[in-house]
Design a protein around this motif. Structure first.
Motif, PDB file in Angstrom:
ATOM      1  N   VAL A  64      37.946  33.050  35.853  1.00 56.56           N
ATOM      2  CA  VAL A  64      36.532  32.869  35.737  1.00 56.56           C
ATOM      3  C   VAL A  64      36.203  31.323  35.632  1.00 56.56           C
ATOM      4  O   VAL A  64      34.960  30.967  36.454  1.00 56.56           O
ATOM      5  N   LEU A  65      36.759  30.559  34.721  1.00 58.82           N
ATOM      6  CA  LEU A  65      36.465  29.097  34.647  1.00 58.82           C
ATOM      7  C   LEU A  65      36.745  28.597  35.906  1.00 58.82           C
ATOM      8  O   LEU A  65      35.936  27.768  36.223  1.00 58.82           O
ATOM      9  N   ALA A  66      37.774  28.594  36.604  1.00 61.90           N
ATOM     10  CA  ALA A  66      38.072  28.139  37.867  1.00 61.90           C
ATOM     11  C   ALA A  66      37.063  28.370  38.790  1.00 61.90           C
ATOM     12  O   ALA A  66      36.344  27.284  39.428  1.00 61.90           O
ATOM     13  N   VAL A  67      36.696  29.672  39.059  1.00 66.47           N
ATOM     14  CA  VAL A  67      35.792  29.929  40.069  1.00 66.47           C
ATOM     15  C   VAL A  67      34.361  29.406  39.882  1.00 66.47           C
ATOM     16  O   VAL A  67      33.624  29.127  40.663  1.00 66.47           O
ATOM     17  N   GLN A  68      33.833  29.854  38.696  1.00 71.34           N
ATOM     18  CA  GLN A  68      32.366  29.558  38.247  1.00 71.34           C
ATOM     19  C   GLN A  68      32.074  28.044  38.020  1.00 71.34           C
ATOM     20  O   GLN A  68      31.348  27.502  38.439  1.00 71.34           O
ATOM     21  N   GLY A 206      47.858  29.409  34.841  1.00 73.71           N
ATOM     22  CA  GLY A 206      48.028  29.208  36.233  1.00 73.71           C
ATOM     23  C   GLY A 206      47.799  30.413  37.169  1.00 73.71           C
ATOM     24  O   GLY A 206      47.346  30.197  38.508  1.00 73.71           O
ATOM     25  N   VAL A 207      47.909  31.510  36.523  1.00 71.56           N
ATOM     26  CA  VAL A 207      47.609  32.798  37.264  1.00 71.56           C
ATOM     27  C   VAL A 207      46.090  32.789  37.779  1.00 71.56           C
ATOM     28  O   VAL A 207      45.697  33.057  38.847  1.00 71.56           O
ATOM     29  N   GLY A 208      45.301  32.407  36.563  1.00 69.06           N
ATOM     30  CA  GLY A 208      43.853  32.326  37.059  1.00 69.06           C
ATOM     31  C   GLY A 208      43.519  31.324  37.847  1.00 69.06           C
ATOM     32  O   GLY A 208      42.891  31.436  38.462  1.00 69.06           O
ATOM     33  N   ALA A 209      44.364  30.118  37.768  1.00 70.01           N
ATOM     34  CA  ALA A 209      43.983  29.030  38.790  1.00 70.01           C
ATOM     35  C   ALA A 209      44.125  29.273  40.214  1.00 70.01           C
ATOM     36  O   ALA A 209      43.618  28.927  41.012  1.00 70.01           O
ATOM     37  N   ALA A 210      45.342  30.282  40.460  1.00 72.06           N
ATOM     38  CA  ALA A 210      45.669  30.918  41.603  1.00 72.06           C
ATOM     39  C   ALA A 210      44.327  31.575  42.266  1.00 72.06           C
ATOM     40  O   ALA A 210      44.100  31.362  43.412  1.00 72.06           O
ATOM     41  N   VAL A 211      43.787  32.281  41.567  1.00 77.53           N
ATOM     42  CA  VAL A 211      42.786  33.165  41.961  1.00 77.53           C
ATOM     43  C   VAL A 211      41.548  32.116  42.369  1.00 77.53           C
ATOM     44  O   VAL A 211      41.031  32.305  43.479  1.00 77.53           O
ATOM     45  N   GLY A 212      41.269  31.129  41.682  1.00 74.28           N
ATOM     46  CA  GLY A 212      40.442  30.138  41.918  1.00 74.28           C
ATOM     47  C   GLY A 212      40.712  29.310  43.125  1.00 74.28           C
ATOM     48  O   GLY A 212      39.964  29.076  44.083  1.00 74.28           O
ATOM     49  N   LEU A 213      42.030  29.150  43.247  1.00 70.82           N
ATOM     50  CA  LEU A 213      42.503  28.253  44.598  1.00 70.82           C
ATOM     51  C   LEU A 213      42.491  29.003  45.910  1.00 70.82           C
ATOM     52  O   LEU A 213      41.815  28.474  46.749  1.00 70.82           O
ATOM     53  N   GLY A 214      42.466  30.410  45.627  1.00 68.60           N
ATOM     54  CA  GLY A 214      42.461  31.255  46.964  1.00 68.60           C
ATOM     55  C   GLY A 214      40.738  31.137  47.374  1.00 68.60           C
ATOM     56  O   GLY A 214      40.712  30.983  48.669  1.00 68.60           O
ATOM     57  N   TRP A 215      40.125  31.339  46.457  1.00 65.73           N
ATOM     58  CA  TRP A 215      38.644  31.363  46.971  1.00 65.73           C
ATOM     59  C   TRP A 215      38.129  30.052  47.219  1.00 65.73           C
ATOM     60  O   TRP A 215      37.339  29.896  48.449  1.00 65.73           O
ATOM     61  N   VAL A 216      38.627  28.893  46.489  1.00 64.49           N
ATOM     62  CA  VAL A 216      38.092  27.609  47.257  1.00 64.49           C
ATOM     63  C   VAL A 216      38.851  27.356  48.552  1.00 64.49           C
ATOM     64  O   VAL A 216      38.255  26.808  49.656  1.00 64.49           O
ATOM     65  N   SER A 317      40.015  38.645  41.187  1.00 66.77           N
ATOM     66  CA  SER A 317      39.275  38.057  42.117  1.00 66.77           C
ATOM     67  C   SER A 317      37.755  38.547  42.215  1.00 66.77           C
ATOM     68  O   SER A 317      36.957  37.634  42.333  1.00 66.77           O
ATOM     69  N   GLY A 318      37.576  39.699  42.089  1.00 65.17           N
ATOM     70  CA  GLY A 318      36.367  40.401  42.389  1.00 65.17           C
ATOM     71  C   GLY A 318      35.276  39.865  40.790  1.00 65.17           C
ATOM     72  O   GLY A 318      34.252  39.676  40.928  1.00 65.17           O
ATOM     73  N   GLY A 319      36.150  40.110  39.789  1.00 60.47           N
ATOM     74  CA  GLY A 319      35.656  39.982  38.713  1.00 60.47           C
ATOM     75  C   GLY A 319      35.254  38.331  38.248  1.00 60.47           C
ATOM     76  O   GLY A 319      34.119  38.271  37.656  1.00 60.47           O
ATOM     77  N   SER A 320      35.921  37.876  38.856  1.00 63.42           N
ATOM     78  CA  SER A 320      35.639  36.128  38.570  1.00 63.42           C
ATOM     79  C   SER A 320      34.434  35.593  39.342  1.00 63.42           C
ATOM     80  O   SER A 320      33.745  34.706  39.012  1.00 63.42           O
ATOM     81  N   ILE A 321      33.792  36.593  40.417  1.00 63.03           N
ATOM     82  CA  ILE A 321      32.694  36.178  40.892  1.00 63.03           C
ATOM     83  C   ILE A 321      31.588  37.110  40.385  1.00 63.03           C
ATOM     84  O   ILE A 321      30.504  37.171  41.056  1.00 63.03           O
ATOM     85  N   PHE A 322      31.980  38.085  39.617  1.00 61.14           N
ATOM     86  CA  PHE A 322      30.935  38.736  38.893  1.00 61.14           C
ATOM     87  C   PHE A 322      30.076  39.907  40.114  1.00 61.14           C
ATOM     88  O   PHE A 322      29.133  39.989  39.909  1.00 61.14           O
ATOM     89  N   ALA A 323      31.213  40.427  40.490  1.00 63.21           N
ATOM     90  CA  ALA A 323      30.697  41.225  41.432  1.00 63.21           C
ATOM     91  C   ALA A 323      30.460  42.511  40.834  1.00 63.21           C
ATOM     92  O   ALA A 323      31.435  42.961  39.987  1.00 63.21           O
ATOM     93  N   LEU A 324      29.391  43.482  40.725  1.00 60.21           N
ATOM     94  CA  LEU A 324      29.099  44.627  39.786  1.00 60.21           C
ATOM     95  C   LEU A 324      30.381  45.821  40.241  1.00 60.21           C
ATOM     96  O   LEU A 324      30.757  46.109  39.166  1.00 60.21           O
ATOM     97  N   THR A 325      30.403  45.955  41.405  1.00 56.75           N
ATOM     98  CA  THR A 325      31.615  47.137  41.395  1.00 56.75           C
ATOM     99  C   THR A 325      32.929  46.584  41.021  1.00 56.75           C
ATOM    100  O   THR A 325      33.666  47.515  40.723  1.00 56.75           O
ATOM    101  N   ALA A 326      33.246  45.305  41.187  1.00 62.01           N
ATOM    102  CA  ALA A 326      34.568  44.881  40.707  1.00 62.01           C
ATOM    103  C   ALA A 326      34.669  44.901  39.330  1.00 62.01           C
ATOM    104  O   ALA A 326      35.869  45.646  38.681  1.00 62.01           O
ATOM    105  N   TRP A 327      33.512  44.824  38.470  1.00 62.30           N
ATOM    106  CA  TRP A 327      33.563  44.967  36.908  1.00 62.30           C
ATOM    107  C   TRP A 327      33.654  46.460  36.634  1.00 62.30           C
ATOM    108  O   TRP A 327      34.370  46.645  35.720  1.00 62.30           O
ATOM    109  N   VAL A 328      32.913  47.248  37.294  1.00 66.59           N
ATOM    110  CA  VAL A 328      32.834  48.840  37.160  1.00 66.59           C
ATOM    111  C   VAL A 328      34.548  49.081  37.378  1.00 66.59           C
ATOM    112  O   VAL A 328      34.903  49.969  36.523  1.00 66.59           O
TER     113      VAL A 328
END
Length: 355
Positions: A64-68, A206-216, A317-328
């Protein structure tokens, strides 16, 4: 720089390379940290808040920190992503999430964990992952797709602002990044309290950073390409299905982010396991019945396609961009996993007392 790579090598090769780099980081860090949503749900179901939960919280907060943070800094825009822009399925997120949560308890790992374990020599994970991938493909485009579409169509939510949790809450990415940073500090404190090795805690970040890296990386490629390039990040069921079908259906493998991600994760996890001397062959045995693993694979394969992603694809990945269905979907995975674990525990206790 990216424009030059695209002109020289083409979109597919650059996307596959970006996927491979992201996968190498994710695989190595996931293997060393023991990142696993199933293990975290088991701890919570048992009323414990231990090392596994700390590892998962570190990874999630780091993502979340990396993406947001990237969004707030202007390096990323996720408004056009499928998870936010397209019509979503709340029924799919709930039903699929519950099925996935149940399946990962039965199979002792989610889709990402099975891929990582396969790279360390775990033959149970390899077979289970292949079955999961085949069921996911059947659910996406094959015989199970009508059932998936029926269940997914029971409750739909429009794309755009309606699927964006931050829009509903009136929060900015900068504020969320600050909250995530605070959460990351707390998660590291919990890990220290639970005597988690610092290298494993850092690997979880680093796992979380990889998620951010993929988005960027996919965003930068999409912004520089003349073709329509989907912005995405780490996800496994769809990527694994596309990779497997590409390998068995054509000699000319179509290149994409997912095509680089899956082998990248495998190589990264294998390299880390060899480096730390943790690679070992593991097979099915008396205490690890194949039928339980295969049932779990079926539930995860169908559930992930219905929910719009796996524990990482939807949950991280979906949770880090705060997609509603991903959090559900993520919440439903937790509920399904904990309910299944508690149910199996009660059955085991009943059998032992009966004997």
């Amino acid at each position: 720089m990216i424009e030059g790579f695209l002109d020289q090598f083409g979109d597919g090769a650059v996307l596959a390379t970006a996927g491979a780099v992201t996968g190498l980081l994710f695989g190595a860090m996931a293997q060393h940290s023991r990142f696993c949503l199933r293990a975290a749900t088991v701890e919570v179901a048992e009323g414990r808040f231990g090392a596994r939960l700390s590892i998962w919280l570190i990874a999630f907060c780091a993502a979340v920190l990396a993406v947001q943070g990237a969004i707030a800094a202007g390096y990323l825009d996720v408004t056009s992503t499928r998870q936010l822009a397209a019509t979503g399925s709340m029924s799919g997120a709930i039903i699929g999430g519950l099925m996935f949560g149940c399946g990962m308890i039965l199979a002792r790992g989610c889709a990402s964990r099975l891929l990582v374990l396969s790279a360390t020599g775990n033959l149970r994970a390899l077979i289970t992952g292949l079955v999961l991938t085949l069921v996911a493909q059947a659910s996406l485009r094959g015989a199970l797709s009508p059932l998936r579409e029926t269940l997914g169509g029971l409750w739909l939510v429009q794309g755009g602002a309606e699927r964006n949790i931050l829009w509903h809450l009136g929060l900015t990415s900068a504020v969320v990044a600050l909250f995530a940073a605070a959460g990351l500090v707390i998660a590291f404190w919990l890990a220290k309290r639970d005597h988690v090795q610092m290298t494993r805690a850092l690997a979880a970040a680093g796992v979380g950073a990889a998620v951010g890296l993929g988005w960027v990386l996919t965003y930068w490629i999409a912004a520089s390409s003349f073709e329509v390039v989907p912005i995405s990040s780490v996800t496994f069921t769809g990527s694994s299905a596309d990779t497997l079908m590409g390998l068995v259906n054509t000699a000319d493998l179509p290149l994409s982010f997912g095509m680089g991600l899956v082998p990248g994760v495998f190589v990264g996890a294998c390299g880390m396991a060899l480096f730390t001397r943790e690679a070992t062959i593991e097979r099915f045995g008396k205490d690890t019945p194949m039928e339980r693993y295969l049932l779990g694979a079926v539930l995860m394969g169908f559930g992930s396609m219905l929910a719009g992603g796996c524990a990482v694809g939807a949950g991280m990945s979906g949770g880090s961009i705060f997609a509603l269905t991903a959090w559900v979907a993520l919440f439903s995975m937790w509920i399904g996993a904990m309910a299944t674990y508690l149910g199996l525990t009660q059955i085991s206790l009943h059998r032992s007392t009966a004997v």
